[in-house]
Design an enzyme around this catalytic site. Structure first.
Site, PDB file in Angstrom:
ATOM      1  N   LYS A 185      27.053  19.873 -90.796  1.00 53.21           N
ATOM      2  CA  LYS A 185      27.694  20.717 -90.864  1.00 53.21           C
ATOM      3  C   LYS A 185      28.628  20.992 -92.266  1.00 53.21           C
ATOM      4  CE  LYS A 185      32.361  21.184 -89.905  1.00 53.21           C
ATOM      5  NZ  LYS A 185      33.588  21.057 -89.245  1.00 53.21           N
ATOM      6  N   ASP A 207      30.078  24.747 -86.516  1.00 56.39           N
ATOM      7  CA  ASP A 207      30.836  24.150 -86.064  1.00 56.39           C
ATOM      8  C   ASP A 207      31.195  24.655 -84.523  1.00 56.39           C
ATOM      9  OD1 ASP A 207      31.920  26.836 -86.412  1.00 56.39           O
ATOM     10  OD2 ASP A 207      33.233  26.420 -87.941  1.00 56.39           O
TER      11      ASP A 207
END
Ligand code: SF4
Length: 231
Positions: free
Chosen positions: A141, A159
């Site tokens: 991420k 996310d």
């Protein structure tokens, strides 16, 4: 199959959106986004420098966006470069980034990442996944945030906002952020991939919130099947 709230899987049928609708949804959200007063926009306006994007992305994991903005500000008032940050004591970093989640672990990771950048990368933030993943505190991420926001690459940072909204809207039907990233690369038009995270985070902060999303005020409500949204 019944979840802990007593809902059956059949209460939430999956409806995949078609390609034209995906484009329409993205265009509407892009044009509406200028009206949103979202924390991620504050963060972005203060964070265009690559090293700062990287460090704020490390801080942001499991942390509210407002806290990330303030923690990053405090940390960068003490040190601005990998060299300066690597020279801070871990305790100083902890104090600066508190109360972000896992602040002790993050403080150690930030110091070590800064040292590696200074010693091995000439203080430059890497522009590829392999090197980014070598840095402590950097997972897919965080790496994708850097690749998309700093280097404009077609990388989709997934996310909680991106994962939740993509499933509610029917862009994907997935259980984990990793699956979501993979599926989004198939359904999102290429030109939207680097922008998608930022757009979804802002949208998730002001309208499609985790609890009680504002579906009545939502500009894409008529296109959204509202999958797994309690009404
Ligand atoms: S209609 Fe509701 S669930 Fe769908 S995107 Fe908008 S706020 Fe989210």
């Amino acid at each position: 199959m019944v979840n802990k709230e007593g809902d059956k899987l059949s209460d939430y049928p999956y409806t995949k959106v078609d390609e034209d609708t995906v484009k329409k949804i993205l265009e509407i959200l892009e044009s509406e986004s200028s009206k949103w007063n979202a924390p991620v926009k504050v963060l972005k306006s203060k964070t265009s420098e690559p090293f700062r994007v990287l460090i704020s992305a490390i801080i942001s994991t499991r942390t509210k966006d407002e806290v990330t903005v303030e923690s990053t500000e405090r940390l960068f008032s003490l040190a601005k470069t990998p060299y300066e940050l690597a020279r801070l004591d871990v305790i100083e970093i902890e104090k600066a980034i508190y109360p972000c989640g896992f602040f002790r672990t993050k403080a150690k990771n930030i110091k070590e990442t800064s040292r590696i950048l200074f010693e091995e990368f000439n203080s430059r933030v890497p522009d590829n996944m392999e090197d980014l993943l070598r840095l402590p505190g950097v997972g897919r991420k965080v790496a994708n945030i850097v690749l998309s926001r700093v280097y404009g690459q077609k990388a989709i940072a997934v996310d909680t906002h991106v994962h939740r909204i993509s499933n509610r809207v029917g862009l994907v039907n997935t259980k984990t952020p990793e699956e979501t990233e993979l599926e989004l690369t198939k359904v999102l038009p290429q030109e939207w991939q680097s922008r998608f995270n930022e757009l979804m985070v802002a949208f998730g902060q002001v309208i499609c919130r985790p609890i009680k999303p504002w579906c009545d005020e939502c500009p894409i409500s008529k296109y959204c099947p509202k999958i797994r949204v309690k009404r």
